[in-house]
Design a protein around this motif. Sequence first.
Motif, PDB file in Angstrom:
ATOM      1  N   ALA A  52       0.841  -1.196   0.000  1.00  0.00           N
ATOM      2  CA  ALA A  52       0.000   0.000   0.000  1.00  0.00           C
ATOM      3  C   ALA A  52       0.877   1.247   0.000  1.00  0.00           C
ATOM      4  CB  ALA A  52      -0.914   0.005   1.220  1.00  0.00           C
ATOM      5  N   ILE A  53       0.579   2.160  -0.907  1.00  0.00           N
ATOM      6  CA  ILE A  53       1.307   3.437  -0.934  1.00  0.00           C
ATOM      7  C   ILE A  53       0.296   4.576  -1.085  1.00  0.00           C
ATOM      8  CG2 ILE A  53       3.426   2.476  -1.919  1.00  0.00           C
ATOM      9  CD1 ILE A  53       2.448   3.674  -4.654  1.00  0.00           C
ATOM     10  N   LEU A  54       0.792   5.794  -0.942  1.00  0.00           N
ATOM     11  CA  LEU A  54      -0.048   6.973  -1.184  1.00  0.00           C
ATOM     12  C   LEU A  54       0.399   7.604  -2.496  1.00  0.00           C
ATOM     13  CD1 LEU A  54      -0.177   8.677   2.341  1.00  0.00           C
ATOM     14  CD2 LEU A  54      -1.792   7.027   1.335  1.00  0.00           C
ATOM     15  N   LEU A  55      -0.523   7.654  -3.461  1.00  0.00           N
ATOM     16  CA  LEU A  55      -0.168   8.276  -4.738  1.00  0.00           C
ATOM     17  C   LEU A  55       0.230   9.732  -4.550  1.00  0.00           C
ATOM     18  CD1 LEU A  55      -2.663   6.885  -7.396  1.00  0.00           C
ATOM     19  CD2 LEU A  55      -0.180   6.686  -7.339  1.00  0.00           C
ATOM     20  N   GLY A  56      -0.314  10.374  -3.535  1.00  0.00           N
ATOM     21  CA  GLY A  56       0.069  11.766  -3.271  1.00  0.00           C
ATOM     22  C   GLY A  56       1.581  11.892  -3.116  1.00  0.00           C
ATOM     23  N   ALA A  57       2.192  10.905  -2.454  1.00  0.00           N
ATOM     24  CA  ALA A  57       3.650  10.943  -2.229  1.00  0.00           C
ATOM     25  C   ALA A  57       4.414  10.685  -3.524  1.00  0.00           C
ATOM     26  CB  ALA A  57       4.033   9.913  -1.172  1.00  0.00           C
ATOM     27  N   THR A  58       3.989   9.678  -4.297  1.00  0.00           N
ATOM     28  CA  THR A  58       4.731   9.391  -5.540  1.00  0.00           C
ATOM     29  C   THR A  58       4.478  10.490  -6.576  1.00  0.00           C
ATOM     30  OG1 THR A  58       2.952   7.996  -6.441  1.00  0.00           O
ATOM     31  CG2 THR A  58       4.663   6.903  -5.163  1.00  0.00           C
ATOM     32  N   PHE A  59       3.254  11.026  -6.599  1.00  0.00           N
ATOM     33  CA  PHE A  59       2.973  12.130  -7.532  1.00  0.00           C
ATOM     34  C   PHE A  59       3.898  13.308  -7.234  1.00  0.00           C
ATOM     35  CE2 PHE A  59      -1.788  11.017  -8.486  1.00  0.00           C
ATOM     36  CZ  PHE A  59      -1.370  10.079  -9.426  1.00  0.00           C
ATOM     37  N   GLN A  60       4.065  13.597  -5.947  1.00  0.00           N
ATOM     38  CA  GLN A  60       4.922  14.725  -5.586  1.00  0.00           C
ATOM     39  C   GLN A  60       6.365  14.477  -6.034  1.00  0.00           C
ATOM     40  OE1 GLN A  60       5.086  15.578  -1.330  1.00  0.00           O
ATOM     41  NE2 GLN A  60       5.201  17.777  -1.776  1.00  0.00           N
ATOM     42  N   ALA A  61       6.852  13.259  -5.816  1.00  0.00           N
ATOM     43  CA  ALA A  61       8.231  12.940  -6.204  1.00  0.00           C
ATOM     44  C   ALA A  61       8.411  13.025  -7.719  1.00  0.00           C
ATOM     45  CB  ALA A  61       8.599  11.539  -5.711  1.00  0.00           C
ATOM     46  N   ALA A  62       7.348  12.667  -8.457  1.00  0.00           N
ATOM     47  CA  ALA A  62       7.463  12.630  -9.922  1.00  0.00           C
ATOM     48  C   ALA A  62       6.860  13.869 -10.573  1.00  0.00           C
ATOM     49  CB  ALA A  62       6.794  11.373 -10.462  1.00  0.00           C
ATOM     50  N   GLU A  63       6.422  14.813  -9.738  1.00  0.00           N
ATOM     51  CA  GLU A  63       5.814  16.068 -10.239  1.00  0.00           C
ATOM     52  C   GLU A  63       4.576  15.795 -11.091  1.00  0.00           C
ATOM     53  OE1 GLU A  63       8.996  18.247 -12.128  1.00  0.00           O
ATOM     54  OE2 GLU A  63      10.306  17.986 -10.383  1.00  0.00           O
ATOM     55  N   LEU A  64       3.805  14.775 -10.689  1.00  0.00           N
ATOM     56  CA  LEU A  64       2.589  14.421 -11.407  1.00  0.00           C
ATOM     57  C   LEU A  64       1.361  14.782 -10.579  1.00  0.00           C
ATOM     58  CD1 LEU A  64       3.886  10.918 -12.502  1.00  0.00           C
ATOM     59  CD2 LEU A  64       3.242  12.727 -14.097  1.00  0.00           C
ATOM     60  N   LYS A  65       0.191  14.626 -11.196  1.00  0.00           N
ATOM     61  CA  LYS A  65      -1.079  14.840 -10.501  1.00  0.00           C
ATOM     62  C   LYS A  65      -2.035  13.726 -10.925  1.00  0.00           C
ATOM     63  CE  LYS A  65      -1.791  19.042 -12.143  1.00  0.00           C
ATOM     64  NZ  LYS A  65      -2.468  20.334 -12.402  1.00  0.00           N
ATOM     65  N   SER A  66      -3.171  13.655 -10.242  1.00  0.00           N
ATOM     66  CA  SER A  66      -4.199  12.685 -10.625  1.00  0.00           C
ATOM     67  C   SER A  66      -4.690  12.983 -12.038  1.00  0.00           C
ATOM     68  CB  SER A  66      -5.368  12.789  -9.648  1.00  0.00           C
ATOM     69  OG  SER A  66      -6.512  12.165 -10.191  1.00  0.00           O
ATOM     70  N   PRO A  67      -5.011  11.934 -12.825  1.00  0.00           N
ATOM     71  CA  PRO A  67      -5.537  12.187 -14.174  1.00  0.00           C
ATOM     72  C   PRO A  67      -6.822  13.008 -14.176  1.00  0.00           C
ATOM     73  CG  PRO A  67      -5.735   9.856 -13.559  1.00  0.00           C
ATOM     74  CD  PRO A  67      -4.876  10.510 -12.535  1.00  0.00           C
ATOM     75  N   VAL A  68      -7.567  12.985 -13.078  1.00  0.00           N
ATOM     76  CA  VAL A  68      -8.826  13.751 -13.071  1.00  0.00           C
ATOM     77  C   VAL A  68      -8.607  15.215 -12.707  1.00  0.00           C
ATOM     78  CG1 VAL A  68     -10.261  11.731 -12.610  1.00  0.00           C
ATOM     79  CG2 VAL A  68      -9.429  13.096 -10.687  1.00  0.00           C
ATOM     80  N   SER A  69      -7.352  15.624 -12.525  1.00  0.00           N
ATOM     81  CA  SER A  69      -7.111  17.027 -12.190  1.00  0.00           C
ATOM     82  C   SER A  69      -6.744  17.856 -13.422  1.00  0.00           C
ATOM     83  CB  SER A  69      -6.014  17.136 -11.129  1.00  0.00           C
ATOM     84  OG  SER A  69      -4.792  16.711 -11.657  1.00  0.00           O
ATOM     85  N   TYR A  70      -6.755  17.212 -14.597  1.00  0.00           N
ATOM     86  CA  TYR A  70      -6.422  17.931 -15.832  1.00  0.00           C
ATOM     87  C   TYR A  70      -7.674  18.162 -16.679  1.00  0.00           C
ATOM     88  CZ  TYR A  70      -1.626  16.411 -14.784  1.00  0.00           C
ATOM     89  OH  TYR A  70      -0.407  16.179 -14.176  1.00  0.00           O
ATOM     90  N   PRO A  71      -7.768  19.334 -17.323  1.00  0.00           N
ATOM     91  CA  PRO A  71      -8.879  19.550 -18.264  1.00  0.00           C
ATOM     92  C   PRO A  71      -8.828  18.500 -19.375  1.00  0.00           C
ATOM     93  CG  PRO A  71      -7.486  21.534 -18.091  1.00  0.00           C
ATOM     94  CD  PRO A  71      -6.821  20.474 -17.287  1.00  0.00           C
ATOM     95  N   LEU A  72      -9.960  18.176 -19.985  1.00  0.00           N
ATOM     96  CA  LEU A  72     -10.088  17.189 -21.068  1.00  0.00           C
ATOM     97  C   LEU A  72      -9.825  15.763 -20.573  1.00  0.00           C
ATOM     98  CD1 LEU A  72      -8.300  18.948 -24.110  1.00  0.00           C
ATOM     99  CD2 LEU A  72     -10.751  18.873 -23.654  1.00  0.00           C
ATOM    100  N   LYS A  73      -8.675  15.560 -19.934  1.00  0.00           N
ATOM    101  CA  LYS A  73      -8.329  14.215 -19.468  1.00  0.00           C
ATOM    102  C   LYS A  73      -9.269  13.757 -18.359  1.00  0.00           C
ATOM    103  CE  LYS A  73      -4.142  11.584 -18.385  1.00  0.00           C
ATOM    104  NZ  LYS A  73      -2.694  11.672 -18.117  1.00  0.00           N
ATOM    105  N   ARG A  74      -9.792  14.705 -17.585  1.00  0.00           N
ATOM    106  CA  ARG A  74     -10.673  14.348 -16.466  1.00  0.00           C
ATOM    107  C   ARG A  74     -11.892  13.560 -16.936  1.00  0.00           C
ATOM    108  NH1 ARG A  74     -12.511  15.484 -11.426  1.00  0.00           N
ATOM    109  NH2 ARG A  74     -14.778  15.443 -11.213  1.00  0.00           N
ATOM    110  N   GLU A  75     -12.605  14.113 -17.917  1.00  0.00           N
ATOM    111  CA  GLU A  75     -13.849  13.484 -18.365  1.00  0.00           C
ATOM    112  C   GLU A  75     -13.551  12.105 -18.973  1.00  0.00           C
ATOM    113  OE1 GLU A  75     -16.284  14.688 -22.081  1.00  0.00           O
ATOM    114  OE2 GLU A  75     -17.217  15.772 -20.438  1.00  0.00           O
TER     115      GLU A  75
END
Lengths: 200, 200
Positions: free
Chosen positions: B38-61
């Motif tokens: 079990a990991i927290l994507l928040g931590a890996t996203f921060q390390a990789a400078e990424l965000k959730s796919p639903v936080s981007y326009p177009l990609k969210r829907e």
Amino acid sequence: MNAAIDFYFDFSSPYSYIASEWIEALAARHGRTVNWKAILLGATFQAAELKSPVSYPLKREYSLHDFERSARFAGVPLKNPEKFPIPTQNAARVFWWLHDKRDATASHWARHCLRAYFARGVDLSDPDRLKELAAEFGLDPLQAEAVWSDAEWKARLKAANDAAIAAGVFGAPFFMIDNEPFWGNDRRAQIERWLEKGPF
Amino acid sequence: MNAAIDFYFDFSSPYSYIASEWIEALAARHGRTVNWKAILLGATFQAAELKSPVSYPLKREYSLHDFERSARFAGVPLKNPEKFPIPTQNAARVFWWLHDKRDATASHWARHCLRAYFARGVDLSDPDRLKELAAEFGLDPLQAEAVWSDAEWKARLKAANDAAIAAGVFGAPFFMIDNEPFWGNDRRAQIERWLEKGPF
């Protein structure tokens, strides 16, 4: 039904290249045709606030490995080009010129350039290399250069990018089939299922 | 050979949930076991400078549509939760506590919570709902709460995140098989090929 498949691709996208090698045969097996649509990922990335996968820490190394592995998995020759990603507007403008003037060869030009870049490492962003590719393809290289320098074909590519974004395209390869969006070379199995059995 | 498969997941990741429903059977067919992490994507996203796919326009829907479609494709019940994404550190700390204390049930806890959130819409970020899930699972709910409030298990989860990032993990689900990284529910076919025939 049996509407054409819209296939959005970018000349600098390895997953677009891999998909470009299977989409025609897959479509044909299901009585479909393919509308090839060259776009610039730079434009869709900007609209969707995204970046290339190789521009992120950690993801970069994985992606470069996955490009080649996914190509091997699909049976497609691919060697990560030394210069990557590259600007591809010139190849894309020639694509749209062929598309609008003599439709049948535009997708062949796309495959010619994608293979040159990803299988042989030919730098599509170098005007001299692109003129050589045009000549190999049977085009007058000076005419190709005139096309990609022409405001008319610059505008045509911009219109194609705008239309893609309006259709919800945020990456490549991107497929629209019966108004159903599929993003990525890795949606191949879902696309096959859709074409075989319809909506799921 | 026949080493265990490392399976990194986040309790708020729909693609992790889908993968969690097929990885055990796939591994078993090839004589492998699965190390759930079990990991927290928040931590890996921060390390990789990424965000959730639903936080981007177009990609969210597209992503919201693809979560449910990919689940149907895999035969897994999934309904996008009303509240998404959610913080999942409490469920993850209980996971690591079970993992370290009585290993065999930790993966069952993971599947219990993933199914509750994605198939029944139970909000794992709500302490009362999570205590109910703990009770359903046969844990003392007050003990579960004590675990997720305890500095020891907070530190354990942080160590798990740090180890994942050190291993190159930038998203979920993420699989390490014989030191080969596979990212995404959609790498299932490649994983299957690897397990069947080895490196390609």
